[in-house]
Design a protein around this motif. Structure first.
Motif, short mmCIF file in Angstrom:
data_model
loop_
_atom_site.label_atom_id
_atom_site.label_comp_id
_atom_site.label_asym_id
_atom_site.label_seq_id
_atom_site.Cartn_x
_atom_site.Cartn_y
_atom_site.Cartn_z
N VAL A 146 18.08 17.94 -6.90
CA VAL A 146 18.46 19.29 -6.47
C VAL A 146 19.67 19.20 -5.55
CG1 VAL A 146 17.69 21.37 -5.26
CG2 VAL A 146 16.04 20.03 -6.61
N VAL A 147 20.66 20.06 -5.80
CA VAL A 147 21.82 20.19 -4.91
C VAL A 147 21.89 21.65 -4.47
CG1 VAL A 147 24.32 19.99 -4.69
CG2 VAL A 147 23.07 18.35 -6.09
N MET A 148 21.76 21.86 -3.16
CA MET A 148 21.82 23.20 -2.60
C MET A 148 23.28 23.64 -2.48
SD MET A 148 18.61 23.79 -2.30
CE MET A 148 18.78 25.41 -1.56
N GLN A 172 7.12 25.01 -5.60
CA GLN A 172 6.60 24.35 -6.78
C GLN A 172 5.97 23.00 -6.51
OE1 GLN A 172 10.05 24.59 -9.26
NE2 GLN A 172 11.26 23.24 -8.01
N TYR A 173 5.04 22.67 -7.38
CA TYR A 173 4.38 21.37 -7.37
C TYR A 173 4.93 20.56 -8.54
CZ TYR A 173 0.84 17.76 -7.83
OH TYR A 173 0.21 16.56 -7.92
N SER A 232 7.80 21.39 -3.33
CA SER A 232 9.12 21.76 -2.82
C SER A 232 9.22 23.27 -2.63
CB SER A 232 10.23 21.28 -3.77
OG SER A 232 10.11 21.89 -5.04
N LEU A 233 9.98 23.64 -1.63
CA LEU A 233 10.31 25.03 -1.34
C LEU A 233 11.83 25.12 -1.39
CD1 LEU A 233 9.32 27.84 -0.48
CD2 LEU A 233 9.54 27.08 1.89
N LEU A 234 12.34 25.77 -2.41
CA LEU A 234 13.79 25.87 -2.61
C LEU A 234 14.22 27.32 -2.46
CD1 LEU A 234 14.10 23.72 -5.87
CD2 LEU A 234 14.26 22.95 -3.49
N PRO A 235 15.07 27.61 -1.49
CA PRO A 235 15.60 28.97 -1.40
C PRO A 235 16.63 29.21 -2.51
CG PRO A 235 16.56 27.58 0.30
CD PRO A 235 15.54 26.75 -0.42
N MET A 236 17.06 30.44 -2.64
CA MET A 236 18.09 30.78 -3.61
C MET A 236 19.34 29.95 -3.31
SD MET A 236 17.76 34.95 -3.87
CE MET A 236 18.62 35.17 -2.36
N GLY A 237 20.10 29.63 -4.36
CA GLY A 237 21.37 28.93 -4.20
C GLY A 237 21.28 27.44 -4.41
N ASP A 268 5.31 26.39 -10.72
CA ASP A 268 6.00 27.18 -9.71
C ASP A 268 5.17 28.43 -9.38
OD1 ASP A 268 7.89 29.15 -8.54
OD2 ASP A 268 9.35 27.58 -8.93
N PHE A 269 4.93 28.63 -8.10
CA PHE A 269 4.10 29.74 -7.64
C PHE A 269 4.91 30.91 -7.10
CE2 PHE A 269 1.62 25.89 -7.50
CZ PHE A 269 0.45 26.27 -8.13
#
Length: 124
Positions: A76-78, A67-68, A92-97, A112-113
């Protein structure tokens, strides 16, 4: 992500394909080039674990995001405990979780793309 277009397309979030609303937030989805792009507007006080978790029914957000960040600050807290802020102009590139929330009094707006197709839809 590579998109091969058969023809030129121009879309605008003023006429989204679908709109989803949830406590303190709104998601507008538009289909373009055979894919879905989402714009999320998250109001001050929005937090994934209180605004979307009851709909998703998962421990943490399981939607991956690419996302931009247009406005506001998103903390964000992973699931692994790492955490960071996303600010206007960030990609940002955020994986699941993960969990996330709006910091301060300015709404967060992101495009978000990747991860919005099933976002705030409930379990399959």
């Amino acid at each position: 992500m590579k998109v091969a277009a058969e023809k030129a397309e121009v879309r605008n979030f003023r006429t989204p394909t679908e709109v989803r609303e949830f406590p303190q937030g709104r998601l507008e989805l538009m289909e373009i080039g055979g894919t879905m792009v989402g714009r999320a507007t998250l109001l001050p006080g929005w937090r994934w674990s209180t605004s979307v978790k009851p709909v998703a029914q998962t421990k943490s957000c399981q939607a991956p995001h690419f996302q931009y960040h247009i406005s506001g600050v998103l903390h964000v807290v992973m699931d692994d405990g790492s955490e960071f802020d996303c600010r206007p102009g960030d990609v940002s590139l955020l994986p699941m979780g993960h969990d996330a929330w709006v910091v301060g009094d300015e709404p967060v707006v992101v495009v978000d793309f990747q991860g919005m197709v099933d976002y705030a839809k409930g379990p399959k």
